[in-house]
Motif scaffolding. Structure first.
Motif, PDB file in Angstrom:
ATOM      1  N   ILE A   1       0.848  -1.201   0.000  1.00  0.00           N
ATOM      2  CA  ILE A   1       0.000   0.000   0.000  1.00  0.00           C
ATOM      3  C   ILE A   1       0.881   1.248   0.000  1.00  0.00           C
ATOM      4  CG2 ILE A   1      -1.691   1.327   1.341  1.00  0.00           C
ATOM      5  CD1 ILE A   1      -2.768  -1.400   2.369  1.00  0.00           C
ATOM      6  N   ALA A   2       1.971   1.186   0.772  1.00  0.00           N
ATOM      7  CA  ALA A   2       2.876   2.353   0.849  1.00  0.00           C
ATOM      8  C   ALA A   2       3.735   2.505  -0.397  1.00  0.00           C
ATOM      9  CB  ALA A   2       3.761   2.212   2.082  1.00  0.00           C
ATOM     10  N   GLY A   3       3.742   1.469  -1.250  1.00  0.00           N
ATOM     11  CA  GLY A   3       4.522   1.545  -2.486  1.00  0.00           C
ATOM     12  C   GLY A   3       5.954   1.082  -2.321  1.00  0.00           C
ATOM     13  N   LEU A   4       6.284   0.476  -1.186  1.00  0.00           N
ATOM     14  CA  LEU A   4       7.642  -0.031  -1.010  1.00  0.00           C
ATOM     15  C   LEU A   4       7.833  -1.338  -1.775  1.00  0.00           C
ATOM     16  CD1 LEU A   4       8.220   0.728   2.773  1.00  0.00           C
ATOM     17  CD2 LEU A   4       9.358   1.803   0.834  1.00  0.00           C
TER      18      LEU A   4
ATOM     19  N   GLN B   1       5.916  10.387 -10.267  1.00  0.00           N
ATOM     20  CA  GLN B   1       4.527  10.736  -9.915  1.00  0.00           C
ATOM     21  C   GLN B   1       4.209  10.271  -8.484  1.00  0.00           C
ATOM     22  OE1 GLN B   1       2.980   8.642 -13.324  1.00  0.00           O
ATOM     23  NE2 GLN B   1       2.226  10.547 -14.234  1.00  0.00           N
ATOM     24  N   ARG B   2       4.776   9.130  -8.114  1.00  0.00           N
ATOM     25  CA  ARG B   2       4.533   8.631  -6.755  1.00  0.00           C
ATOM     26  C   ARG B   2       5.128   9.560  -5.695  1.00  0.00           C
ATOM     27  NH1 ARG B   2       5.000   2.059  -6.422  1.00  0.00           N
ATOM     28  NH2 ARG B   2       3.451   1.636  -8.021  1.00  0.00           N
ATOM     29  N   LYS B   3       6.222  10.211  -6.094  1.00  0.00           N
ATOM     30  CA  LYS B   3       6.901  11.116  -5.157  1.00  0.00           C
ATOM     31  C   LYS B   3       5.938  12.161  -4.615  1.00  0.00           C
ATOM     32  CE  LYS B   3      11.807  11.823  -5.793  1.00  0.00           C
ATOM     33  NZ  LYS B   3      12.796  12.663  -6.467  1.00  0.00           N
ATOM     34  N   ALA B   4       5.081  12.687  -5.505  1.00  0.00           N
ATOM     35  CA  ALA B   4       4.140  13.732  -5.100  1.00  0.00           C
ATOM     36  C   ALA B   4       3.200  13.209  -4.022  1.00  0.00           C
ATOM     37  CB  ALA B   4       3.355  14.210  -6.308  1.00  0.00           C
ATOM     38  N   ILE B   5       2.740  11.964  -4.184  1.00  0.00           N
ATOM     39  CA  ILE B   5       1.838  11.369  -3.184  1.00  0.00           C
ATOM     40  C   ILE B   5       2.599  11.073  -1.900  1.00  0.00           C
ATOM     41  CG2 ILE B   5       0.559   9.246  -2.651  1.00  0.00           C
ATOM     42  CD1 ILE B   5      -0.710   9.402  -5.330  1.00  0.00           C
ATOM     43  N   ARG B   6       3.855  10.686  -2.056  1.00  0.00           N
ATOM     44  CA  ARG B   6       4.631  10.311  -0.865  1.00  0.00           C
ATOM     45  C   ARG B   6       4.873  11.488   0.071  1.00  0.00           C
ATOM     46  NH1 ARG B   6       8.444   5.727  -3.521  1.00  0.00           N
ATOM     47  NH2 ARG B   6       7.178   3.987  -2.822  1.00  0.00           N
ATOM     48  N   ARG B   7       4.815  12.686  -0.457  1.00  0.00           N
ATOM     49  CA  ARG B   7       4.942  13.858   0.420  1.00  0.00           C
ATOM     50  C   ARG B   7       3.783  13.884   1.424  1.00  0.00           C
ATOM     51  NH1 ARG B   7       8.175  16.844  -3.413  1.00  0.00           N
ATOM     52  NH2 ARG B   7       9.656  15.170  -3.774  1.00  0.00           N
ATOM     53  N   ASP B   8       2.668  13.215   1.064  1.00  0.00           N
ATOM     54  CA  ASP B   8       1.479  13.191   1.930  1.00  0.00           C
ATOM     55  C   ASP B   8       1.445  11.958   2.820  1.00  0.00           C
ATOM     56  OD1 ASP B   8       0.398  15.551   1.045  1.00  0.00           O
ATOM     57  OD2 ASP B   8      -0.690  14.621  -0.614  1.00  0.00           O
TER      58      ASP B   8
ATOM     59  N   THR C   1      -1.015   2.565  -8.205  1.00  0.00           N
ATOM     60  CA  THR C   1      -0.216   1.494  -8.816  1.00  0.00           C
ATOM     61  C   THR C   1       0.146   1.787 -10.273  1.00  0.00           C
ATOM     62  OG1 THR C   1      -2.356   0.371  -8.875  1.00  0.00           O
ATOM     63  CG2 THR C   1      -0.707  -0.542  -7.419  1.00  0.00           C
ATOM     64  N   SER C   2      -0.528   2.748 -10.904  1.00  0.00           N
ATOM     65  CA  SER C   2      -0.197   3.038 -12.312  1.00  0.00           C
ATOM     66  C   SER C   2       0.817   4.180 -12.426  1.00  0.00           C
ATOM     67  CB  SER C   2      -1.468   3.414 -13.076  1.00  0.00           C
ATOM     68  OG  SER C   2      -1.904   4.695 -12.654  1.00  0.00           O
ATOM     69  N   LEU C   3       1.190   4.775 -11.272  1.00  0.00           N
ATOM     70  CA  LEU C   3       2.089   5.932 -11.321  1.00  0.00           C
ATOM     71  C   LEU C   3       3.550   5.493 -11.408  1.00  0.00           C
ATOM     72  CD1 LEU C   3       0.489   8.116  -8.478  1.00  0.00           C
ATOM     73  CD2 LEU C   3      -0.017   8.164 -10.920  1.00  0.00           C
ATOM     74  N   ASP C   4       4.362   6.314 -12.070  1.00  0.00           N
ATOM     75  CA  ASP C   4       5.789   6.000 -12.093  1.00  0.00           C
ATOM     76  C   ASP C   4       6.460   6.624 -10.860  1.00  0.00           C
ATOM     77  OD1 ASP C   4       6.206   8.691 -12.558  1.00  0.00           O
ATOM     78  OD2 ASP C   4       6.476   8.467 -14.719  1.00  0.00           O
ATOM     79  N   PHE C   5       7.783   6.398 -10.745  1.00  0.00           N
ATOM     80  CA  PHE C   5       8.526   6.820  -9.551  1.00  0.00           C
ATOM     81  C   PHE C   5       8.334   8.304  -9.244  1.00  0.00           C
ATOM     82  CE2 PHE C   5      12.495   8.378  -7.598  1.00  0.00           C
ATOM     83  CZ  PHE C   5      12.507   7.611  -6.453  1.00  0.00           C
TER      84      PHE C   5
ATOM     85  N   GLY D   1      -3.583  -6.326  -9.234  1.00  0.00           N
ATOM     86  CA  GLY D   1      -4.515  -5.542  -8.435  1.00  0.00           C
ATOM     87  C   GLY D   1      -4.192  -4.058  -8.468  1.00  0.00           C
ATOM     88  N   GLU D   2      -5.049  -3.269  -7.846  1.00  0.00           N
ATOM     89  CA  GLU D   2      -4.900  -1.806  -7.873  1.00  0.00           C
ATOM     90  C   GLU D   2      -4.983  -1.209  -6.476  1.00  0.00           C
ATOM     91  OE1 GLU D   2      -7.943  -2.065 -10.523  1.00  0.00           O
ATOM     92  OE2 GLU D   2      -6.394  -2.736 -11.929  1.00  0.00           O
ATOM     93  N   ILE D   3      -4.259  -0.114  -6.299  1.00  0.00           N
ATOM     94  CA  ILE D   3      -4.332   0.630  -5.039  1.00  0.00           C
ATOM     95  C   ILE D   3      -4.672   2.075  -5.387  1.00  0.00           C
ATOM     96  CG2 ILE D   3      -3.038   1.458  -3.037  1.00  0.00           C
ATOM     97  CD1 ILE D   3      -1.286  -1.146  -3.427  1.00  0.00           C
TER      98      ILE D   3
END
Lengths: 246, 263
Positions: free
Chosen positions: B47-50, B72-79, B66-70, B56-58
């Protein structure tokens, strides 16, 4: 197949390491810290090894080239050349692969198994770049300085052994040191040291970064880092030597 | 809100997560419970993307994570804030530097602003005055509290806690649980806590997802946990002697209501 897999993973990791840093000022601070921990703290061991290497080299030259047809100045000359061309770079790099390489692999490996790297990833930090890039930059800047130090201390070692044993006249040794000096030799040694710094840091970082499991695995990663770095250093020594005399 | 749909994950051919779907609600303590080795940690790390999922999808809100690249995920990881089992504080940094680390990396705030924020977060976890200590000088409870301070310093919308009470005594565990609960309510965070500690479940659990052998066996509110009709869940929940005793007392009418009312 295994070796291609390892090389592939190494190349991918280096791609991550050399991607754009998040915050340059943080990296700048880390480079300075790494210079202290990987460079400054290696001065003692490099000096100690170099002084004995220089002394032994001078003794070996004198003992093995004992001939009326060989001028005694050549002893100092040969000691200087061997010291500059091979010992101050390649042998010192092998020593540093043991000291710095194992330290990097175990530090990063421990961070991996204690989830510190996961914590960095969760924050959105490029962990490979944050952990490995400052070490690479720091060593590529500092290791050539260690090579220069090693040359100076090695020649002092030769001087001291000459003075203590009287195996040649001290003025003859100094004359030999000044004979036919080419700046290219020093530049060559520095270039080699820069390449070795990259090899030691990137390979050790690689093995630490991909360590898995427990403390035993960290130990294994550390050993692998030292062995592989040493082998690659010797291979690159051959390649660079061949290229430089083409 | 975080939503998982049909999550599958294998390691070296061994399937660890099998078709797991669940929804984790904002402003609530969502708990993933299960026995050791059941796949809880793998699920929370997926779920955390580690870990990348095999299938499946998150979703984070409406975003398909799950469809985001590294990048794009960074932006979510700030949250996202995460509290790891061992704290995962950076050993070479002091407590203060650890908490300030995300601010240093991702904000352009002045040093004074960052210092103020760090002091606030450390005060929030009752650790004011400990800023100059190194992780090696901290107790287990303090380490977890610093990890919480670091996790909340960027005002996250999502908080993941991987066994936050492991290795702690019951009193310190309660302190940590209460902190996680209060922070979740205060900021309306979507919190997912991964635990096998039934005290924690009773103390702060609201929505529960029970994982057994990599499968989701049961999902519901904590109020229904003790009356659920699931053998594996009952075996897990009533494994301790204390739980058995209380259940027997409850069955005999010596105590009324469910365990959740005891909070």
């Amino acid at each position: 197949m295994g070796i291609f897999n390892v090389i592939g993973k190494y190349v991918v990791l280096m791609g991550k390491v050399f991607s754009r840093p998040e915050h340059v000022s943080v990296y700048r601070r880390r480079v300075l810290d790494e210079m202290e921990s990987l460079g400054l703290n290696s001065i003692g061991i490099v000096s100690l090894v170099s002084v004995f290497m220089g002394a032994v080299l001078m003794l070996q030259m004198c003992i093995n080239f004992e001939s009326p047809f060989i001028p005694r100045e050549l002893m100092g000359y040969a000691t200087r050349e061997v010291m500059i061309l091979e010992f101050s770079s390649t042998v010192v790099a092998l020593i540093l692969a043991g000291r710095v390489g194992s330290s990097i692999a175990s530090e990063i490996g421990t961070m991996r198994i204690t989830e510190q790297i996961d914590a960095l990833e969760i924050m959105g930090v490029n962990s490979a770049s944050y952990l490995i890039l400052p070490k690479i930059i720091a060593t590529m800047i500092f290791f050539p300085l260690l090579a220069v130090l090693s040359i100076i201390v090695g020649l002092i070692g030769g001087y001291v052994i000459t003075l203590v044993t009287g195996i040649v006249i001290i003025d003859t040794y100094i004359e030999g040191l000044q004979m036919d000096f080419k700046i290219f030799s020093v530049v060559y040694a520095l270039i080699k040291m820069i390449v070795y710094a990259f090899i030691i840091t990137s390979i050790s970082g690689f093995y630490g970064y991909y360590a898995r499991g427990n403390s035993l695995e960290v130990g294994r990663a550390s050993t692998k880092a030292v062995v592989v770095s040493s082998v690659v250093i010797l291979m690159m020594d051959l390649v660079i030597t061949q290229i430089s005399y083409l | 809100m975080i939503r998982c749909e049909h999550i599958c994950k294998s390691f070296d051919g061994k399937q660890v997560l099998k078709d797991i779907s669940a929804e984790f609600l904002p402003g609530e303590i969502n708990m993933i419970i299960g026995r050791s080795g059941s796949g809880k940690t793998v699920l929370i790390k997926c779920i955390a993307g580690l870990f990348n999922v095999d299938g499946g999808e998150i979703y984070y809100g409406d975003t398909l994570f799950t469809s985001l690249d590294f990048k794009q995920r960074k932006a979510i990881r700030r949250d996202v804030g995460m509290i790891f089992q061992g704290g995962a504080l950076l050993d070479s940094l002091t407590v203060e530097d650890n908490v300030r680390f995300p601010l240093d990396m991702f904000t352009e705030q002045s040093m004074a602003e960052k210092r103020e924020r760090v002091e606030f977060c450390l005060r929030r976890v009752n650790l004011d005055g400990a800023g100059k200590l190194y992780p090696a000088e901290l107790s287990g409870g303090m380490t977890k509290r610093v990890a919480i301070a670091r996790a909340i310093v960027m005002n996250p919308r999502y908080l993941f806690c991987d066994e936050p009470n492991s290795g702690l005594d019951p009193v310190t565990s309660n302190v940590i649980d209460r902190l996680i609960y209060d922070i979740t309510k205060e900021y309306g965070i979507t919190t997912i806590v991964n635990t096998h500690d039934m005290n924690s479940v009773m103390e702060i659990g609201e929505k529960i997802v029970f994982i057994n052998n990599g499968c989701k066996e049961w999902e519901g509110s904590s109020a229904n946990l003790f009356t659920a009709d699931n053998e594996a869940l009952n075996d897990f929940v009533f494994a301790s002697s204390m739980a058995k005793t209380v259940k027997a007392a409850s069955d005999n009418g010596h105590i009324s209501g469910n365990w959740n009312n005891m909070r």
